[in-house]
Design an enzyme around this catalytic site. Structure first.
Site, short mmCIF file in Angstrom:
data_model
loop_
_atom_site.label_atom_id
_atom_site.label_comp_id
_atom_site.label_asym_id
_atom_site.label_seq_id
_atom_site.Cartn_x
_atom_site.Cartn_y
_atom_site.Cartn_z
N ASP A 89 37.76 36.42 34.08
CA ASP A 89 37.38 37.91 34.47
C ASP A 89 35.66 37.86 34.45
O ASP A 89 35.10 37.10 33.43
CB ASP A 89 38.16 38.97 33.93
CG ASP A 89 37.97 40.05 35.06
OD1 ASP A 89 37.36 40.07 36.14
OD2 ASP A 89 38.81 40.94 34.63
N ASP A 92 30.78 43.81 33.06
CA ASP A 92 29.40 44.53 33.36
C ASP A 92 28.48 44.42 32.27
O ASP A 92 27.24 44.56 32.66
CB ASP A 92 29.94 45.79 33.56
CG ASP A 92 30.85 46.01 34.79
OD1 ASP A 92 30.66 45.57 35.88
OD2 ASP A 92 32.00 46.73 34.55
N GLU A 111 43.04 45.07 33.99
CA GLU A 111 42.30 44.17 33.60
C GLU A 111 42.37 43.98 31.91
O GLU A 111 42.82 42.64 31.41
CB GLU A 111 40.88 44.15 33.90
CG GLU A 111 40.31 43.90 35.20
CD GLU A 111 39.01 44.47 35.70
OE1 GLU A 111 38.39 43.55 36.58
OE2 GLU A 111 38.33 45.03 34.90
#
Length: 260
Positions: A89, A92, A111
């Site tokens: 994944d 940020d 997630e």
């Protein structure tokens, strides 16, 4: 080097290309959400088509599921998989301990569930996402729609007692309407600038009625793959403290990823 790939897209592509090398035949793979994860899904689909790699993918959003099917990855549910070998994944933000802020794409709940149900979590990213202290990127908090304004007020009240620089909270919007997650919830973004104690922050936020989950991923990520615009890739492993560097060829990325 392809002329039409931006520097940031090149960094995302080479990181994704390196990350899918960790996937082995027969694995159950968690598929992340977001622009960086989309490159990973495409790269994994390429391996499925060209190498005959057999994997089962558990997507973390409806849009990831759609993309995975388009590129030929077998999609199953987490309930069917029960447990995953690996999840790949984006993030940020990440710090030196590989703690993360995630949820910019609005899929933080699925997630986090998928990542914690995996033997290994790999984050693909670029150098701009690394920070000394988490908090520069707004921290997403998923809340149920019922009484969301009350939940927001409770969150703001709680922030006053925590080690943060900013205390602004805003409801994430999608045009004129509140943003709605795949689970039918809203997201409150916390503009904190700096989080002094991320572990405490995560635990405290999740005790507030109406809060479903927050975007702090603490002690979940095992490896981070950092792509650079010149094709260099770094791999950091928090478990053994290793640091690897290499180079990925990306001359074929332009045609393969034109629609991302």
């Amino acid at each position: 080097m392809t002329s039409n790939l931006s520097p940031i897209d090149t960094a995302k592509f080479v990181a994704a290309k390196r990350a899918v090398e960790f996937v082995e035949d027969g694995m159950r793979v968690g598929l992340g959400t977001g622009s960086t994860a989309a490159w990973m899904v495409r790269c994994l689909g390429e391996r499925v088509r060209e190498e005959g790699l057999k994997v089962s993918g558990v997507p973390t959003s409806t849009r990831t599921a759609e993309l995975a099917r388009q590129v030929g990855i077998k999609v199953i549910s987490l309930d069917d998989a029960r447990w995953l070998d690996i999840t790949i994944d984006g993030a940020d933000e990440f710090d030196g301990d590989l703690n993360l802020i995630k949820g910019g794409g609005g899929a933080l709940l699925q997630e986090k569930i998928v990542a914690t149900a995996s033997d290994l979590m790999i984050v693909i990213t670029d150098p701009s996402k690394k920070v000394d202290t988490l908090g520069r990127f707004p921290l997403p908090v998923e809340v149920i729609p019922f009484g969301w304004q009350t939940t927001k007020a409770l969150v703001e009240e709680t922030l006053a007692s925590l080690d943060v620089l900013g205390q602004q909270a805003s409801l994430r919007m999608n045009g004129e309407a509140p943003f709605v997650t795949d689970e039918g919830n809203h997201i409150i973004d916390l503009h904190l600038q700096r989080i002094g104690n991320a572990r405490q922050m995560s635990m405290v936020l999740n005790q507030i009625p109406g809060v479903v989950e927050n975007g702090l991923f603490i002690d979940i990520c095992d490896k981070v793959v950092i792509g650079h615009q010149d094709g260099r890739v770094e791999v950091e492993d928090i478990n053994d403290g290793s640091h690897e560097e290499g180079t990925i060829e990306f001359a074929d990325a332009e045609n393969l990823f034109l629609d991302i």
